[in-house]
Design a protein around this motif. Structure first.
Motif, PDB file in Angstrom:
ATOM      1  N   LYS A  61       0.841  -1.218   0.000  1.00 53.92           N
ATOM      2  CA  LYS A  61       0.000   0.000   0.000  1.00 53.92           C
ATOM      3  C   LYS A  61       0.869   1.259   0.000  1.00 53.92           C
ATOM      4  CE  LYS A  61      -3.456   0.046   2.914  1.00 53.92           C
ATOM      5  NZ  LYS A  61      -4.210  -0.188   4.182  1.00 53.92           N
ATOM      6  N   GLU A  62       1.941   1.240   0.794  1.00 62.26           N
ATOM      7  CA  GLU A  62       2.844   2.403   0.835  1.00 62.26           C
ATOM      8  C   GLU A  62       3.563   2.571  -0.490  1.00 62.26           C
ATOM      9  OE1 GLU A  62       4.680   5.793   2.379  1.00 62.26           O
ATOM     10  OE2 GLU A  62       2.953   4.635   3.099  1.00 62.26           O
ATOM     11  N   GLY A  63       3.975   1.452  -1.093  1.00 64.80           N
ATOM     12  CA  GLY A  63       4.644   1.525  -2.388  1.00 64.80           C
ATOM     13  C   GLY A  63       3.763   2.142  -3.454  1.00 64.80           C
ATOM     14  N   ILE A  64       2.482   1.746  -3.468  1.00 66.33           N
ATOM     15  CA  ILE A  64       1.532   2.307  -4.440  1.00 66.33           C
ATOM     16  C   ILE A  64       1.384   3.812  -4.228  1.00 66.33           C
ATOM     17  CG2 ILE A  64      -0.907   2.340  -5.123  1.00 66.33           C
ATOM     18  CD1 ILE A  64      -0.937  -0.692  -4.509  1.00 66.33           C
ATOM     19  N   LYS A  65       1.305   4.231  -2.953  1.00 65.18           N
ATOM     20  CA  LYS A  65       1.172   5.656  -2.651  1.00 65.18           C
ATOM     21  C   LYS A  65       2.396   6.452  -3.111  1.00 65.18           C
ATOM     22  CE  LYS A  65       1.470   7.227   1.634  1.00 65.18           C
ATOM     23  NZ  LYS A  65       1.116   7.504   3.060  1.00 65.18           N
ATOM     24  N   LEU A  66       3.575   5.873  -2.891  1.00 64.18           N
ATOM     25  CA  LEU A  66       4.803   6.576  -3.267  1.00 64.18           C
ATOM     26  C   LEU A  66       4.977   6.658  -4.784  1.00 64.18           C
ATOM     27  CD1 LEU A  66       7.227   4.971  -0.649  1.00 64.18           C
ATOM     28  CD2 LEU A  66       6.490   7.358  -0.701  1.00 64.18           C
ATOM     29  N   VAL A  67       4.631   5.599  -5.479  1.00 68.08           N
ATOM     30  CA  VAL A  67       4.836   5.555  -6.934  1.00 68.08           C
ATOM     31  C   VAL A  67       3.778   6.366  -7.671  1.00 68.08           C
ATOM     32  CG1 VAL A  67       4.885   4.041  -8.960  1.00 68.08           C
ATOM     33  CG2 VAL A  67       5.988   3.316  -6.854  1.00 68.08           C
ATOM     34  N   GLY A  68       2.582   6.459  -7.087  1.00 64.55           N
ATOM     35  CA  GLY A  68       1.453   7.096  -7.770  1.00 64.55           C
ATOM     36  C   GLY A  68       1.768   8.405  -8.485  1.00 64.55           C
ATOM     37  N   PRO A  69       2.377   9.375  -7.809  1.00 63.03           N
ATOM     38  CA  PRO A  69       2.639  10.667  -8.468  1.00 63.03           C
ATOM     39  C   PRO A  69       3.607  10.577  -9.657  1.00 63.03           C
ATOM     40  CG  PRO A  69       2.788  10.868  -6.077  1.00 63.03           C
ATOM     41  CD  PRO A  69       2.719   9.408  -6.381  1.00 63.03           C
ATOM     42  N   ARG A  70       4.378   9.489  -9.721  1.00 60.90           N
ATOM     43  CA  ARG A  70       5.365   9.360 -10.800  1.00 60.90           C
ATOM     44  C   ARG A  70       4.930   8.410 -11.910  1.00 60.90           C
ATOM     45  NH1 ARG A  70       9.497   6.856  -9.657  1.00 60.90           N
ATOM     46  NH2 ARG A  70       9.198   6.142  -7.505  1.00 60.90           N
ATOM     47  N   LEU A  71       3.743   7.843 -11.793  1.00 58.20           N
ATOM     48  CA  LEU A  71       3.308   6.847 -12.768  1.00 58.20           C
ATOM     49  C   LEU A  71       3.301   7.389 -14.194  1.00 58.20           C
ATOM     50  CD1 LEU A  71       0.411   4.850 -11.057  1.00 58.20           C
ATOM     51  CD2 LEU A  71       2.650   4.009 -11.765  1.00 58.20           C
ATOM     52  N   HIS A  72       2.833   8.625 -14.341  1.00 59.55           N
ATOM     53  CA  HIS A  72       2.764   9.205 -15.688  1.00 59.55           C
ATOM     54  C   HIS A  72       4.152   9.287 -16.311  1.00 59.55           C
ATOM     55  CE1 HIS A  72       2.558  12.539 -18.653  1.00 59.55           C
ATOM     56  NE2 HIS A  72       1.394  11.958 -18.957  1.00 59.55           N
ATOM     57  N   ASP A  73       5.135   9.741 -15.539  1.00 64.54           N
ATOM     58  CA  ASP A  73       6.510   9.847 -16.048  1.00 64.54           C
ATOM     59  C   ASP A  73       7.092   8.469 -16.370  1.00 64.54           C
ATOM     60  OD1 ASP A  73       6.466  12.576 -15.841  1.00 64.54           O
ATOM     61  OD2 ASP A  73       7.464  12.641 -13.887  1.00 64.54           O
ATOM     62  N   ILE A  74       6.818   7.494 -15.502  1.00 66.67           N
ATOM     63  CA  ILE A  74       7.323   6.141 -15.730  1.00 66.67           C
ATOM     64  C   ILE A  74       6.785   5.574 -17.033  1.00 66.67           C
ATOM     65  CG2 ILE A  74       7.173   3.751 -14.879  1.00 66.67           C
ATOM     66  CD1 ILE A  74       7.335   4.912 -12.027  1.00 66.67           C
ATOM     67  N   ILE A  75       5.497   5.750 -17.259  1.00 65.77           N
ATOM     68  CA  ILE A  75       4.868   5.238 -18.479  1.00 65.77           C
ATOM     69  C   ILE A  75       5.419   5.937 -19.711  1.00 65.77           C
ATOM     70  CG2 ILE A  75       2.676   5.120 -19.738  1.00 65.77           C
ATOM     71  CD1 ILE A  75       1.337   4.777 -16.928  1.00 65.77           C
ATOM     72  N   GLU A  76       5.587   7.242 -19.624  1.00 67.73           N
ATOM     73  CA  GLU A  76       6.123   7.986 -20.772  1.00 67.73           C
ATOM     74  C   GLU A  76       7.546   7.541 -21.106  1.00 67.73           C
ATOM     75  OE1 GLU A  76       5.790  12.246 -20.551  1.00 67.73           O
ATOM     76  OE2 GLU A  76       3.922  12.092 -21.698  1.00 67.73           O
ATOM     77  N   GLN A  77       8.357   7.306 -20.078  1.00 69.23           N
ATOM     78  CA  GLN A  77       9.715   6.815 -20.320  1.00 69.23           C
ATOM     79  C   GLN A  77       9.694   5.458 -21.014  1.00 69.23           C
ATOM     80  OE1 GLN A  77      12.836   7.288 -17.139  1.00 69.23           O
ATOM     81  NE2 GLN A  77      11.096   8.049 -15.967  1.00 69.23           N
ATOM     82  N   ALA A  78       8.821   4.572 -20.546  1.00 70.99           N
ATOM     83  CA  ALA A  78       8.719   3.247 -21.147  1.00 70.99           C
ATOM     84  C   ALA A  78       8.284   3.329 -22.602  1.00 70.99           C
ATOM     85  CB  ALA A  78       7.743   2.384 -20.350  1.00 70.99           C
ATOM     86  N   GLU A  79       7.320   4.197 -22.896  1.00 68.99           N
ATOM     87  CA  GLU A  79       6.851   4.367 -24.281  1.00 68.99           C
ATOM     88  C   GLU A  79       7.965   4.922 -25.163  1.00 68.99           C
ATOM     89  OE1 GLU A  79       2.069   5.191 -24.061  1.00 68.99           O
ATOM     90  OE2 GLU A  79       3.412   6.855 -23.565  1.00 68.99           O
ATOM     91  N   ARG A  80       8.717   5.870 -24.620  1.00 67.98           N
ATOM     92  CA  ARG A  80       9.791   6.495 -25.389  1.00 67.98           C
ATOM     93  C   ARG A  80      10.901   5.491 -25.691  1.00 67.98           C
ATOM     94  NH1 ARG A  80       9.905  10.636 -22.548  1.00 67.98           N
ATOM     95  NH2 ARG A  80      11.548  10.089 -21.052  1.00 67.98           N
ATOM     96  N   VAL A  81      11.257   4.687 -24.708  1.00 70.04           N
ATOM     97  CA  VAL A  81      12.322   3.704 -24.906  1.00 70.04           C
ATOM     98  C   VAL A  81      11.879   2.595 -25.850  1.00 70.04           C
ATOM     99  CG1 VAL A  81      13.713   1.934 -23.768  1.00 70.04           C
ATOM    100  CG2 VAL A  81      13.429   4.164 -22.687  1.00 70.04           C
ATOM    101  N   SER A  82      10.648   2.143 -25.711  1.00 70.46           N
ATOM    102  CA  SER A  82      10.180   1.023 -26.535  1.00 70.46           C
ATOM    103  C   SER A  82      10.055   1.405 -27.998  1.00 70.46           C
ATOM    104  CB  SER A  82       8.833   0.511 -26.024  1.00 70.46           C
ATOM    105  OG  SER A  82       7.803   1.457 -26.263  1.00 70.46           O
ATOM    106  N   ALA A  83       9.635   2.636 -28.246  1.00 71.09           N
ATOM    107  CA  ALA A  83       9.478   3.128 -29.630  1.00 71.09           C
ATOM    108  C   ALA A  83       8.753   2.097 -30.512  1.00 71.09           C
ATOM    109  CB  ALA A  83      10.852   3.459 -30.228  1.00 71.09           C
ATOM    110  N   GLY A  84       7.709   1.506 -29.943  1.00 70.59           N
ATOM    111  CA  GLY A  84       6.920   0.549 -30.707  1.00 70.59           C
ATOM    112  C   GLY A  84       7.428  -0.879 -30.667  1.00 70.59           C
TER     113      GLY A  84
END
Length: 336
Positions: A61-84
């Protein structure tokens, strides 16, 4: 879940995402991997403490709370690196962090495959590789002989090499780190060494330079070092005056302060009188005299070390550094 064998094949063409914390990544990582931490160092410590004190539910539960604000950035990084493309993902043991990461990004169209066993499985392959039977031919020579350059010239001639000092980013002596950037950690050095080993044909000879077990702050893997120390030696004899010139060229741009500090590290072995003479010549910017004094110590140490390995010497070759390519082609490559 990817087996480590499949991971090693697929990472040649697919991006690798390391979702461990930045501190874990800095200590050692798969070369070429991109770090996208699920939990950073501080967050990981908080979650780990909670896990111990209150159990997995509260930690999650604490991990989810801590990661929550950064989820958007994490996803964008993954999309950028994967490049399809598909991406390969690992954490430490192939558990919660990598599986949750893969689940999350897959919901948004990024095909992510976790490594079974995580980075720990990769490290198992790294450590296992040092126990291979290596057909080493060891280039040996006194300080200033240019063993690293000789190895690189051998590589240009199509020979297989392992250049330990290049991988360690250090030239081996008390002066070996001068003018160079920081060394990798021993763990990262081992990973980088493994990546060189898997490129080699182990049925053919591999040239490697003679080294002590420590190169700067890095310690060589025991199994590999033991093989190195028991393998055939090719002793390259370079005149002392040539070695002095080479050392002056190598360290001529290093500050006097740094050179003096390095010299002080070997004061006990050098002896007070020799240290004083080396210091005086250094302060007078007479690097040739300084190098000559230091070589007196290093040559004595080398001669003592090589004395017990005389039966391993398969060739002794004189080289004055006048024709490197000719020396490599006519002398070293012809050794059978």
């Amino acid at each position: 879940m990817l087996s480590v064998q499949d991971f090693l094949i697929q990472r040649k063409s697919l991006p690798v995402l390391d979702v461990r914390s930045e501190g874990e990544f800095a200590k050692g990582h798969v070369p070429g991997a991109i770090n996208i931490p699920i939990l950073n160092d501080a967050e990981r410590k908080i979650v780990g403490t909670l896990y111990k004190q209150q159990g997995p539910k509260e930690a999650i539960k604490e991990g989810i709370k801590l990661v929550g604000p950064r989820l958007h950035d994490i996803i964008e990084q993954a999309e950028r690196v994967s490049a399809g493309q598909e991406v390969l993902v690992h954490c430490w043991r192939g558990g919660m962090r990598s599986n949750n990461f893969c689940w999350l990004v897959s919901r948004l169209g990024v095909n992510a495959k976790p490594l079974q066993g995580g980075y720990k499985a990769y490290r198992g392959e790294v450590l296992k590789s040092f126990e291979n039977d290596f057909n080493f031919l060891v280039v040996s020579g006194s300080t200033g002989s240019g063993k690293t350059e000789i190895l690189q010239a051998l590589k240009r001639q199509g020979e297989q090499i392992i250049c330990l000092e290049t991988l360690a980013n250090h030239k081996g002596s008390a002066f070996g780190g001068l003018g160079l950037s920081a060394q990798p950690s021993t763990e990262q050095f081992e990973n980088n060494l493994y990546e060189e080993i898997i490129k080699l044909d182990l049925d053919k000879r591999i040239w490697i330079e003679d080294e002590s077990i420590a190169i700067g702050k890095i310690f060589l893997p025991q199994p590999l070092w033991k093989q190195l120390r028991s393998s055939p030696l090719v002793k390259v004899n370079v005149p002392v005056e040539v070695r002095v010139k080479r050392l002056v060229a190598d360290y001529g741009d290093v500050s006097t302060t740094d050179l003096l500090e390095a010299t002080q590290k070997i004061t006990t072995k050098l002896g007070g009188q020799h240290f004083k003479a080396a210091k005086e010549s250094l302060l007078q910017n007479d690097l040739s005299t300084t190098a000559s004094i230091l070589l007196t110590y290093y040559d004595k140490a080398y001669d003592k070390a090589i004395l017990n390995r005389q039966d391993q010497i398969v060739a002794q070759l004189d080289f004055d550094w006048q024709n490197l390519d000719g020396f490599i082609k006519d002398k070293l490559c012809s050794i059978s």
